[in-house]
Design an enzyme around this catalytic site. Structure first.
Site, PDB file in Angstrom:
ATOM      1  CG  MET A   4      -1.849   1.130   1.329  1.00 53.02           C
ATOM      2  SD  MET A   4      -3.006   1.199  -0.089  1.00 53.02           S
ATOM      3  CE  MET A   4      -3.188   2.962  -0.251  1.00 53.02           C
ATOM      4  CD  GLU A  18       2.239  -0.493  -3.593  1.00 54.46           C
ATOM      5  OE1 GLU A  18       1.533   0.526  -3.490  1.00 54.46           O
ATOM      6  OE2 GLU A  18       1.794  -1.569  -4.062  1.00 54.46           O
ATOM      7  CG  HIS A  59       0.535   3.973  -6.302  1.00 54.78           C
ATOM      8  ND1 HIS A  59      -0.373   4.281  -7.289  1.00 54.78           N
ATOM      9  CD2 HIS A  59       0.322   2.664  -5.995  1.00 54.78           C
ATOM     10  CE1 HIS A  59      -1.107   3.196  -7.568  1.00 54.78           C
ATOM     11  NE2 HIS A  59      -0.692   2.208  -6.801  1.00 54.78           N
ATOM     12  CD  GLU A  93      -3.754   0.796  -7.872  1.00 52.52           C
ATOM     13  OE1 GLU A  93      -2.677   0.354  -8.322  1.00 52.52           O
ATOM     14  OE2 GLU A  93      -3.859   1.239  -6.706  1.00 52.52           O
TER      15      GLU A  93
HETATM   16  N1  TRP Z   1      -3.338   0.553  -3.732  1.00 54.21           N
HETATM   17  C1  TRP Z   1      -2.744  -0.722  -3.458  1.00 54.21           C
HETATM   18  C2  TRP Z   1      -1.838  -0.990  -4.631  1.00 54.21           C
HETATM   19  O1  TRP Z   1      -2.227  -1.437  -5.671  1.00 54.21           O
HETATM   20  C3  TRP Z   1      -3.754  -1.815  -3.326  1.00 54.21           C
HETATM   21  C4  TRP Z   1      -4.197  -2.199  -1.969  1.00 54.21           C
HETATM   22  C5  TRP Z   1      -3.420  -2.412  -0.907  1.00 54.21           C
HETATM   23  C6  TRP Z   1      -5.506  -2.510  -1.550  1.00 54.21           C
HETATM   24  N2  TRP Z   1      -4.169  -2.833   0.157  1.00 54.21           N
HETATM   25  C7  TRP Z   1      -5.441  -2.892  -0.226  1.00 54.21           C
HETATM   26  C8  TRP Z   1      -6.724  -2.509  -2.175  1.00 54.21           C
HETATM   27  C9  TRP Z   1      -6.581  -3.264   0.481  1.00 54.21           C
HETATM   28  C10 TRP Z   1      -7.864  -2.880  -1.479  1.00 54.21           C
HETATM   29  C11 TRP Z   1      -7.785  -3.251  -0.159  1.00 54.21           C
HETATM   30  O2  TRP Z   1      -0.733  -0.630  -4.646  1.00 54.21           O
HETATM   31 ZN    ZN Z   2      -1.325   0.225  -6.977  1.00 49.48          ZN
END
Ligand code: TRP
Ligand code: ZN
Length: 870
Positions: free
Chosen positions: A274, A309, A312, A331
């Protein structure tokens, strides 16, 4: 169906509300600043929030804050306790008279009891958060939507000996000790961000530190935080982070913006990782690696996810999404960016092959089944269900197609424009496409259908040559299949790179050209074609489509040897192998000779690198063969694939043995060349075993025992686990005992057995589910057994239906702990239309049993009920 769900969980009148893209309204209130104070404890954590709210536009709506079942202990407005607040559903509604107020709330939450792993939860004795998509509301009352951007100040306090490390987003401001053995720390993030990017971590963690100097000369402190025993496994991730930071500066002109960048690894995590601002939280499988415990594949995955990550920070954080229907804005684009990064680290051709293989394994079936949805969906019940291969991987293909159409310079100008124009805001997919148009002067009106129409387009391609006349006519047609809710489709813009080769001379007859197919049917005429042309099409996989051509086995074999586009070579071989296995599955026999001789040609081509050779010579998976059939017959597919494997093994046994010997290596090294050798040697071992060589078991076991790295050990164990070898049980036991204290490696032990092609796998998996090391509470472990089993076409679709029953039992149990992860594992059951009536009936019965389960989550309800309908 809806009634069962509603009466079980939400009272008789409630059905899960459908959220629609067209219902988007700008927020009634903004929250430019928020201060949070966490009094942390695993049993009970007290959260005090201070929101500075501002009325957005002229209206008299009250302030509405999302919650998740908490009751506020206190609500204050401008410093005064109030009691005219109310709870509606799960929202906290606060009437406000003026245009700007300070609203304070206090709640208590219980991280120890949080098994969903959304919000604040405990993992391995530490505390951490996961807020995307809608987890922040489980921490505090807040307008939990991505178009509310706030500056955060966060104060954490906790027991100092249990939680010596206190981290949050942004930069550390101050810290100190408190009475009673507690301490505190304050963090401030100067960049306004949506609530889904909030994060904190409190724990007993060690750090691997590094620095990175940005191109404008700022020194960034990097830290990878793990438990002390894992510290020696963090160098690869730290290195990948530095490479990613340099790459984004070089390729996209994007520089990091804070003084610190921290990554924390946790064992219990619903996803890969994340991108929380300045404080990424990772599933430990995407951080921890050393040669003894991680395969080359794991190393590549770590670099890709660290890069993803990190990237992002610009594509997601600096420019975020207006609403969750725009999820692919961040994404799809970020996957495209991480794919480019990985392609630049080693072989771009091999990376492209791997990405397409992944797309075909996960996204094509999704697009062809009941859960098909557009890259920009129109509605959902639970947004967590839309973190899909379509949003991520097909979304990346959309960006790639635009880059192909624009060319590299205009594409870079367009991304610069996008980042500059939307920096600090919440944007839409439409905003992104508008930048592509503005920077290039191109009209992408029709291209936009890629965002709104689901389903994988099918392209028909055939070429006719006038003998002697020199004219060749290429006929192209496109068809987008119907998908749930979208019976009729409009033609797409399909960028196809293509080239013609001479069947006699092997020489190219044309330059490569980019055709933009935008009509239902088109004809392209080539003049002065002096010999029979062989068509090379969708080179580099320029569009995410299925190409149906009438190319013969001889033409495919020819392209697999002569095409100058490496992806097209791979593709020709894949098509030849597929055609052979489909014939075998339907007719019971097939002519294996064209494949065997094409593989031999590949083996003898001295110009190919090892990794590429390995990719080209591997057979498509059973599930992908099944996808080519009108009705999947799992046993027939298995037999056809095994027969071809045996033919390749036996027909070329001397070559495989020779290759296996010459690829013998010195001590382990992590270089592209050494990785390629390990990969190819693994393929050779697989074919030696497929040949039925009586020595194969001993050979694999020797490799298993002598290996100084996990790649070789696991590839040997996989060969043994798929066969009847005397050494099989010993290898599995040795592996288990050697790694019984390493969860990530134990996952491999479960997974290898769940993926086994043997006939007893369904029974073995049931036994493994009762193994003392198996638990549904850890998502990695659940996926390693249940997820892998669902991907094992032969075992999961065992004719007696035990696989379906097993999966449904496990999902119902998992749903009580972790609905998100349960919902992610459901799709294999939804593919009932693809199978015979006997299997389909049993699959539907299990879906109905799931839907009828009292207390079901909306996550699993949405997936199961759509799977029944679609
Ligand atoms: N944004 C995260 C990624 O793709 C995805 C993600 C991480 C996520 N933890 C999550 C999506 C929990 C839904 C629920 O890098
Ligand atoms: Zn992502």
């Amino acid at each position: 169906m809806l009634d069962v769900f509603a009466s079980a969980t939400q009272g008789p009148l409630a059905t899960p509300p459908v959220v629609r893209r067209t219902d988007y309204r700008p927020p009634a209130w903004l929250v430019p600043d928020i201060a949070l104070d966490f009094d942390l404890d695993p049993a009970t954590t007290r959260v005090a929030a201070r929101l500075e709210v501002r009325r957005n536009g002229g209206h008299d709506a009250p302030l509405r804050l999302d919650g998740a079942g908490q009751t506020p202990l206190a609500v204050r407005v401008d410093g005064q306790a109030i009691n005219d607040w109310r709870i509606e559903g799960e929202d906290l509604v606060v009437p406000l008279g003026g245009d700007a107020h300070v609203v304070e709330t206090e709640v208590e939450i219980e991280p120890d009891r949080n098994t969903q792993l959304m919000g604040l939860y405990a993992s391995g004795g530490n505390l951490c958060t996961q807020c995307e998509a809608e987890g922040f509301r489980r921490i505090t009352f807040f307008p939990d939507r991505p178009d509310i951007l706030s500056r955060y100040v966060v104060r954490l306090s906790a027991d100092k000996s249990r939680f010596p490390v206190l981290l949050a987003n942004g930069d550390p401001v101050a810290s100190g000790d408190l009475p009673g053995g507690r301490h505190w720390a304050e963090w401030r993030d100067p960049f306004p961000k949506p609530s889904y990017l909030f994060a904190l971590v409190a724990g007993d963690l060690a750090v691997n530190r590094g620095t990175f100097t940005t191109r404008s000369g700022r020194e960034v402190q990097l830290g990878i935080w793990v438990r002390a025993a894992d510290l020696p496994r963090t160098d690869h991730a730290l290195h990948a982070l530095k490479l990613s930071m340099a790459w984004d500066e070089r390729v996209y002109g994007r520089e990091y913006d804070l003084d610190v960048f921290n990554i924390v690894a946790v064992d219990d995590f619903n996803f890969g990782a994340m991108e929380n601002k300045g404080l990424n939280i990772f599933n430990s499988r995407y951080i921890l690696a050393d040669p003894d415990t991680a395969t080359d594949y794991d190393y590549d995955g770590i670099a890709a996810v660290v890069a993803h990550e990190y990237f992002h920070n610009w594509s997601g954080n600096r420019v975020t999404c207006r609403d969750w229907f725009q999820l692919s804005l961040k994404e799809g684009f970020t996957v495209y960016r991480d794919q480019g990064f990985s392609a630049d680290q080693g072989s771009a051709a091999v990376k492209r092959i791997e990405d397409v293989r992944g797309l075909r394994a996960a996204q094509f079936p999704e697009d062809a089944g009941p859960l098909a949805h557009p890259v920009r969906p129109d509605e959902y019940l639970e947004i967590s269900n839309f973190y899909t291969a379509t949003i991520y991987n097909k979304g990346a293909e959309l960006i790639r197609m635009m880059a192909t159409i624009l060319g590299p310079q205009a594409f870079r100008a367009a991304t610069d424009l996008y980042f500059d124009r939307f920096d600090g805001t919440a944007a839409t997919c439409e905003d992104f496409v508008l930048c592509m148009e503005e920077a290039s002067g191109r009209d992408l009106s029709q291209f936009r259908r890629w965002y709104s129409q689901a389903g994988t387009p099918r392209i028909a391609a055939s070429i006719e040559h006038q003998p002697g006349g020199g004219r060749a006519t290429l006929r192209l047609g496109q068809h987008v299949p119907a998908t749930p809710g979208q019976p009729e489709k409009q033609p797409m813009v399909i960028p196809l790179r293509l080239r013609l080769f001479g069947a006699e001379t092997g020489r190219p007859l044309t330059d490569e050209q980019l055709v933009l197919l935008d009509q239902p049917a088109e004809t392209i005429v080539f003049e002065a074609i002096t010999e029979r042309p062989v068509l090379s099409i969708n080179r580099g996989f320029s569009a995410p489509v299925i190409v149906e051509s009438d190319r013969s086995a001889a033409d495919l074999a020819f392209l697999s040897a002569h095409d100058d586009d490496p992806f097209a070579r791979y593709e020709a071989m894949q098509q030849l192998m597929l055609d052979t296995m489909v014939a075998g599955a339907i007719e019971g026999v097939a002519d294996h000779r064209p494949v065997v001789s094409a593989v031999l040609n590949t083996l003898e081509d001295a110009e190919l690198d090892y990794a590429f050779m390995a990719e080209v010579m591997l057979l498509p998976a059973e599930s992908f063969v099944g996808d080519q059939l009108a009705v999947v017959d799992p046993e027939a597919v298995h037999r056809a694939r095994e027969a071809l494997r045996r033919a390749i093994g036996r027909g070329l046994l001397d070559s495989w043995r020779h290759l296996y010997d010459v690829l013998q290596q010195g001590p382990y090294a992590y270089t592209p060349e050494a990785k390629g050798k390990r990969r190819l040697r693994g393929v050779a071992l697989g074919y030696i075993a497929a040949a039925g060589d009586p020595e194969a078991g001993a050979l694999a076991f020797r490799q298993f025992e002598a290996a100084d790295n996990m790649t070789d050990r696991q590839s040997a164990m996989t060969v043994l686990a798929n066969g009847d070898f005397a050494e099989r049980e010993a290898a599995l036991d040795i592996f288990y005992n050697r790694y019984s204290d390493n969860g990530l490696v134990l996952d491999k032990w479960f997974q290898t057995q769940a993926l086994s092609t043997r006939g007893d796998t369904a029974a073995v998996v049931e036994t493994l589910a009762a193994h003392p090391d198996f638990t549904l509470a850890n998502p990695n472990r659940a996926r390693s057994l249940i997820g892998a089993f669902g991907a094992n076409q032969r075992a999961f679709h065992a004719a007696d239906g035990r696989g379906y029953r097993f999966l449904a039992d496990q999902l119902i149990a998992l749903d009580r702990l972790n609905p998100q992860t349960a919902a992610k594992l459901l799709p294999p059951l939804g593919r009932w239309r693809r199978f015979d009536e006997h299997r389909g009936t049993q699959m539907r019965a299990e879906l109905e049993r799931i839907v009828a389960t009292p207390g079901l989550s909306k996550d699993l309800f949405e997936q199961a009920s759509k799977s029944l309908e679609g």
